[in-house]
Every structure is written in C-alpha cells, then in structure tokens.
Design an enzyme around this catalytic site. Structure first.
Site: not given
Ligand code: ZN
Length: 278
Positions: A101, A220, A138
C-alpha cells in the site's frame, strides 16, 4: 529483528509477533537478510519521504492506521533489503512492515516502503532482468505497487483482492495493458481464486513473458483471518504458490498481510511447499 517497529502495545494487528511466530516455526530454515540502501529505496520513493521515515524519533501515526517510530526506519530498510535478496536468490522474504500500500510519497495501510517494488527495480537495474511480473494475492488491492508501475510497460502488476474493500481502488475497469486488477466478491475461496488464476492471471503473465516473477504473498484472504472476508484455505495458498512459480523462470516472494498469529506459520509453510513443488 522481529522486535523492531513496535506496534503491539496499540493492539495493532500488524505487530512484532507476526514475525516472532514465523521465526519460531521456520527458524532453522531461515537466514538474516540485509538492509536496503537509500538509493535502492529511492528508486520508488521520493527522497523527502525517505528522510521523514529515517528521522522519526517518536511514535507517530503516519496515516489513520499506520504507526511509525524510532525503530521503523531500521525495520523498513531490512524489509526492503530482504525483498531484494528474495529477488536475487529466489527466496521468501518474511518481513514487516508490509509494503504494497505504500505510495511514493506516503505511508499507507500499515506499509512504509514498497518492498516488492524496490525488489522489482533492483532486478531491472542490477540483475539484468528486463520484464518483471508482480503477482499480489494479499486480500487487499496492492494500490501502492499499482501506482508505482502504472504506465510502465516493463512491469506487469497483477492483484487479486476482495472488492469493494479497503483501500477502495482496483475495482472493475481499472486494468490496462500491464495492470491486471481482479476484484473478487467477499466470501470468495479457493475455487474463485484458482479460476481467476486460470482464466485471467496465467494468460496475462505468460503473454508478458517475465524474466522474474515476484509474489506479494499476503495471507489475509484466509478463511480465519480477522481483517477480511475471504475463504481461501491452506491448500488454496499452496496451489496459488505452485502455479505462481510456474509463471516464469525465476521467482521471489515477499510477505504482505496475514493477521491470524495461529494460522500464519502454517500458511507460510504451505506456500513454500507450493513454490518448491512447481
Ligand atoms: Zn492485506
């Protein structure tokens, strides 16, 4: 180095224990990596931003959910340096903070430096690799990686992610010639991820013909992860890994998210088994 970048006392999900449990489970099979240099980090980040991380002398919220402090520079340099080493030797960089990110001038979403982006540029500048494909599984859109390589036809950026979901980007219509965003609805599991791999990811990466594949390996999207709503299993990650390793002549992987301390070690092990089985 697991103790660096201490965030745990805030009950922050991106906490030192993530690496501690991995080192405990995998200790004998791991080795220490090295720090990235400033020049290596500044291939993808603005130098004033790098200065701001290097000079943190007190705990500081860098965005709404990203904590920095006096040991964050050391942790973030090691994370980027281990990603570089994974690109060089074909390993799996078990690092924190995560990176996908991070933006050229800002920390975001627990991420300080774009570890995988630093590794991709290093491969191009120092390892003689012309085209790099980044595959990001992810659960969140790898918006930082996407932003860093938009319009660069030497790096293919693929992201599979829950959408709509944090950070909000990567939805339908956001792909282009060297960006493949695959938004998946909440509740998607192994079947949806593997189908997306077969129909979208594998054809795109094969057509791109990369000299190196780098995987942003977050966990995740696992069914028991506390931060998201996907249903990928251990077997699913192993298969994603096996298929990723078949996409190019060389592969390196970098840890991104994954916040269930009870499941993370086994998921990483299953992923390494998948890479090795390719
Ligand atoms: Zn994530």
């Amino acid at each position: 180095m697991a103790h660096l970048h201490a965030t745990g006392h805030h009950h922050h999900p991106e906490r030192p224990e993530r690496l501690e449990v991995l080192l405990e489970a995998l200790g004998g099979a791991t080795r220490h990596g090295r720090r990235a240099s400033r020049a290596q980090i500044e291939r993808v980040h603005d130098s004033a931003y790098v200065d701001s991380i290097a000079s943190l002398d007190a705990e500081t919220w860098l965005d709404g959910d990203t904590l920095g402090g006096p040991t964050s520079w050391e942790a973030a340099r090691l994370a980027a340096g281990c990603a570089i080493e994974a690109a060089e030797v074909g390993g799996f960089a078990l690092v924190r903070p995560p990176g996908h990110h991070a933006l050229p001038r800002h920390a975001m979403g627990f991420c300080l430096f774009g570890n995988i982006a630093v590794a991709a540029r290093h491969a191009q500048d120092s390892l003689g690799v012309e085209r790099v494909a980044i595959v990001d599984w992810d659960v969140h859109h790898g918006n930082g990686t996407d932003a860093m390589f938009r319009g660069d036809d030497s790096v293919l950026v693929v992201s599979l992610h829950q959408w709509p979901f944090y950070p909000g980007s990567g939805g339908p219509g956001t792909s282009d010639e060297t960006t493949l965003n695959v938004p998946l609805t909440a509740g998607s599991g192994d079947a949806a991820y593997l189908a997306a791999f077969s129909t979208l990811v594998e054809p795109a990466v094969r057509a791109f013909d990369p000299g190196l594949v780098l995987v942003s390996a977050g966990f995740d999207a696992h069914v028991d992860d506390p931060l998201a709503g996907m249903e990928v299993t251990e077997r699913g990650f192993s298969e994603l890994a096996r298929r990723s390793a078949q996409l190019g002549p060389r592969l390196g992987a970098v840890l991104e998210g994954g916040y269930n301390l009870a499941t993370l070690p086994r998921l990483v092990e299953a992923t390494i088994e998948g890479f090795d089985a390719a």
